[in-house]
Design an enzyme around this catalytic site. Structure first.
Site, PDB file in Angstrom:
ATOM      1  N   TYR A 263      -0.856  -4.772  13.966  1.00  0.00           N
ATOM      2  CA  TYR A 263      -1.817  -4.287  13.456  1.00  0.00           C
ATOM      3  C   TYR A 263      -2.724  -3.137  13.994  1.00  0.00           C
ATOM      4  O   TYR A 263      -3.462  -3.800  14.432  1.00  0.00           O
ATOM      5  CB  TYR A 263      -2.778  -4.958  12.561  1.00  0.00           C
ATOM      6  CG  TYR A 263      -3.506  -4.487  11.392  1.00  0.00           C
ATOM      7  CD1 TYR A 263      -2.911  -3.720   9.948  1.00  0.00           C
ATOM      8  CD2 TYR A 263      -5.161  -4.383  11.412  1.00  0.00           C
ATOM      9  CE1 TYR A 263      -3.919  -3.255   8.705  1.00  0.00           C
ATOM     10  CE2 TYR A 263      -5.866  -3.910  10.552  1.00  0.00           C
ATOM     11  CZ  TYR A 263      -4.790  -3.217   9.407  1.00  0.00           C
ATOM     12  OH  TYR A 263      -5.609  -2.263   8.272  1.00  0.00           O
TER      13      TYR A 263
ATOM     14  N   ASP B  63      -3.147  -3.000   3.132  1.00  0.00           N
ATOM     15  CA  ASP B  63      -2.926  -2.927   4.295  1.00  0.00           C
ATOM     16  C   ASP B  63      -4.301  -4.529   4.668  1.00  0.00           C
ATOM     17  O   ASP B  63      -4.892  -4.140   4.089  1.00  0.00           O
ATOM     18  CB  ASP B  63      -3.470  -2.134   5.241  1.00  0.00           C
ATOM     19  CG  ASP B  63      -2.970  -0.992   5.582  1.00  0.00           C
ATOM     20  OD1 ASP B  63      -1.723  -1.273   5.555  1.00  0.00           O
ATOM     21  OD2 ASP B  63      -2.612   0.319   5.887  1.00  0.00           O
TER      22      ASP B  63
ATOM     23  N   GLU C 289       0.383  -1.191   0.425  1.00  0.00           N
ATOM     24  CA  GLU C 289       0.151  -0.301   0.050  1.00  0.00           C
ATOM     25  C   GLU C 289       0.573   0.946  -0.526  1.00  0.00           C
ATOM     26  O   GLU C 289       0.331   2.048  -0.810  1.00  0.00           O
ATOM     27  CB  GLU C 289      -1.182  -0.278   1.459  1.00  0.00           C
ATOM     28  CG  GLU C 289      -1.922   0.924   1.357  1.00  0.00           C
ATOM     29  CD  GLU C 289      -3.629   0.946   2.071  1.00  0.00           C
ATOM     30  OE1 GLU C 289      -3.541   1.664   2.235  1.00  0.00           O
ATOM     31  OE2 GLU C 289      -3.360  -0.041   1.940  1.00  0.00           O
TER      32      GLU C 289
END
Length: 702
Positions: free
Chosen positions: A308, A105, A9
């Site tokens: 995350y 992501d 990303e």
């Protein structure tokens, strides 16, 4: 041998993946190795087409054209990042690339970023998905050893498309209708409008509040402080009654009618999810939700020391239990005193076993440290503070429960009743590491016994005033948004920032949120259904159902389209009035329309023509320079005075003469250039980068 094309990303993530996979040949738009070619998006490269892309007449905003509902919603490349998109499309045409790996992501929006690029480049070969919860070398290697078929995430992608189309249909059409009708920039949306409504509801409760005096009674009984009670009532609203009770208590004896001592346990708190961390960081550090997310993202991406960030779960899967000793060792250089006994005596065993629950983990588990060693000196002050919160909550899992005694003594003196309450700590347990933020002066209850008579000493009567509820902090608002399912952990911070930027709400000096006159008027102009948290929460739940495969995308979008028509029609037919805020006496030099005062992105004041077709803007405050304030690092205003040019910080008030600023210009410019080299989206060869850095460092020394 065919290679795999990997799409990350961001450039920074792409560089890390490339390094771990041994890709060393740097090109302008990708990094190549023997088995992989790693490229990157720059956030979104593709977006939904705008109205004017379907028909040029939509460039001019007209009420008669609304609602704009394309039969089939299409996508287009974003102009500003089109060069990177075209580079990816050229890569996709190479014959030696046989598999596409989505490494964006691991969430709903990351899926949308990749799938729209895949669709637009016309990729027809196999697609796989990298799904990892941290950016450490091990996580990347393990993730590539167990890539999943992209088809496993088709439902997540459908949910992302539905979210994007719903926001386009409702947000764009309602905002255009309001702006066109009332000749002011008015923004409404599927999530931001009910969020604004909650802030306004709180403000109305505050404004309608009328303070009342009340009285409380405390009495010293032996070495204890007892409070007057009548059932659950501790306040008296009749001053004469309060005075009478005080007279009755003075000089009397109080008898202990009942003594309740209960041993209690407080379970260890679960690790953070994003929303809970944003709440606590707002309460304890004063961070906005957006700042917390940005700092956390740096800890995840750049430093690789937390998992995350955009998680909505506070639980862990059972397979993580075996990794705990390594995670503890990774943080031991900073938290050695806390981790040493856990590693040696407990062998890294978690005492809060309820944290492991596979059924309560969705896409990502709770926020915890990775196995990556921590170099605390590399972290900024804000990063250290937030990291400390994450780690202490994590460490609480390895400490025992907090044990304490709840003590409650009920006393009577004639017809009046008093109560002594206290908490006596037995074992602080996890409170050693987390803390309560409170300090208690415990009372010793060992001498109290039922039937005991004690003389009443000083009796105090205190007058107080009832207080209105406080304005919502971001922590309070996040709690309400979570309760009603408004937005997701990843989007709530942006929703709050959008309301601030649109001048519908403001932050006061204490960080509390309140509506502006513009926001108050805006909420009166929209349909009650759009400002209802319950309805919007229902839509969010439907998006979650689509992601799980239990909801229908077609039915959801059909309902959104019908809702869009109704909302726009109501605005057209509305007879509501609206007063443009911040109008000035200045007329636009281009079209003669009135001009209003607004703010630019840097907080500077600007005059804006209310005629959208004109769009004339004029800066009212002094122009911002590229100089940065040495204290707060914000851009400084540039002024022309009698002594020449000088710079002044709008926030701190610090003044810096141009001559003084020039002395530091080379060093600042050098640092900026070195930062650009380190964070460039176009990787440089190692030898070239090292040569540039060396030259710049020599320049700074001189």
């Amino acid at each position: 041998m065919t290679k795999s094309l990997i799409l990350a990303e961001k450039p920074s993530v792409a560089r890390e993946i490339a390094r771990v996979l041994g890709c060393r040949n740097n090109s302008r738009n990708y990094i190549e190795g023997d088995r992989y070619v790693v490229t990157w998006a720059l956030g979104h490269l593709i977006e939904l087409k705008m109205p004017e892309d379907y028909d040029n007449r939509y460039k001019t905003w007209r009420m008669d054209d609304l609602p704009i509902i394309p039969k089939k919603m299409e996508i287009k490349t974003i102009k500003q990042t089109s060069a990177q998109f075209h580079a990816i499309r050229r890569l996709a045409q190479r014959k030696d690339l046989g598999t596409f790996v989505i490494a964006t992501d691991a969430g709903r929006e990351g899926e949308l970023v990749a799938r729209w690029i895949i669709e637009k480049i016309g990729w027809r070969k196999p697609v796989q998905r990298l799904w990892i919860s941290s950016q450490t070398d091990r996580a990347i290697r393990d993730g590539f050893s167990r890539l999943k078929p992209a088809g496993d995430y088709d439902k997540l992608y459908q949910s992302a498309v539905c979210r994007s189309q719903a926001d386009w249909l409702i947000g764009l059409n309602v905002s255009r209708a309001l702006t066109t009708k009332y000749e002011d920039s008015l923004s409404a949306g599927r999530v931001q409008t009910p969020t604004l409504s909650m802030i306004i509801d709180q403000e109305e409760t505050i404004q309608s509040f009328r303070p009342q005096p009340y009285w409380t009674i405390d009495a010293r009984i032996g070495g204890y402080t007892a409070a007057w009670r009548h059932g659950e009532q501790s306040r008296l609203f009749d001053p004469q009654q309060a005075e009478t009770i005080v007279k009755e208590l003075k000089g009397q004896q109080a008898v202990v009618d009942k003594l309740e001592i209960r041993r209690k346990k407080e379970h260890q708190p679960l690790p953070y999810d994003l929303t809970e961390l944003q709440r606590d960081a707002n309460r304890h550090l004063g961070f906005s939700a957006k700042k917390t997310l940005n700092v956390l993202q740096a800890l995840y991406e750049r430093h690789k020391i937390v998992t995350y960030p955009r998680t909505d779960s506070r639980y862990l899967t059972w397979d993580i239990a075996a990794t705990m000793p390594e995670r503890l060792k990774a943080i031991s250089s900073v938290y050695g005193e806390e981790t040493r006994p856990i590693l040696h005596k407990q062998k890294g065993k978690v005492l809060a076993a309820n944290v492991f629950n596979d059924a309560k983990v969705g896409d990502h588990h709770a926020l915890i440290p990775t196995e990556q060693p921590v170099y605390i000196g590399d972290l900024s002050a804000d990063e250290r503070k937030l990291y400390d919160m994450v780690i202490r909550r994590f460490l609480a899992l390895f400490y025992p429960e907090h044990q304490y005694e709840s003590v409650r003594a009920l006393l009577s003196a004639g017809n009046q009743h008093l109560v002594i309450q206290d908490t006596v700590e037995i074992d602080p347990g996890f409170r050693r590491i987390v803390g309560t933020g409170e300090e208690r002066a415990p009372q010793t209850h060992g001498s109290l016994r039922e039937g005991q008579a004690l003389p009443i000493g000083k009796v105090s009567l205190q007058q107080k005033m009832t207080e209105p509820p406080a304005r919502l902090s971001e922590a309070d608002l996040l709690t309400k948004m979570e309760k009603y399912g408004l937005g997701t952990p990843a989007t709530r911070a942006d929703i709050i920032e959008k309301l601030l930027q649109s001048e519908a709400i403001e932050r006061n000096a204490g960080g509390r949120l309140h509506p502006t006159p513009k926001g108050r008027q805006l909420i009166d102009l929209v349909n009650p259904t759009l400002k209802s948290p319950e309805l919007t929460a229902k839509w969010e739940n439907q998006l979650e159902d689509i992601a799980k495969g239990t909801g229908s995308p077609d039915r959801f979008i059909k309902n959104i389209r019908e809702q869009t028509v109704r909302l726009v029609q109501e605005i057209k037919e509305s007879e509501q009035s609206y007063k443009i805020q911040n109008l000035t006496g200045t007329k636009c030099p281009e079209c003669g329309s009135p001009m209003k005062e607004g703010k630019d992105r840097d907080g500077g004041r600007v005059l804006v023509c209310i005629n959208r077709a004109c769009g004339y803007r004029k800066r009212k405050d002094p122009k911002l320079s590229n100089r940065r304030c040495p204290t707060c690092h914000k851009k400084m205003e540039i002024h022309q005075g009698k002594a020449g040019v000088y710079f002044q910080c709008r926030t701190c008030g610090i003044v810096e003469k141009a001559e003084h600023a020039k002395k530091h210009a080379d060093k600042r410019e050098t640092r900026q250039l070195m930062q650009k080299i380190n964070s460039s989206s176009e990787p440089l060869g190692n030898s070239l980068a090292d040569a540039l850095k060396s030259a710049l460092e020599k320049r700074t020394d001189h």
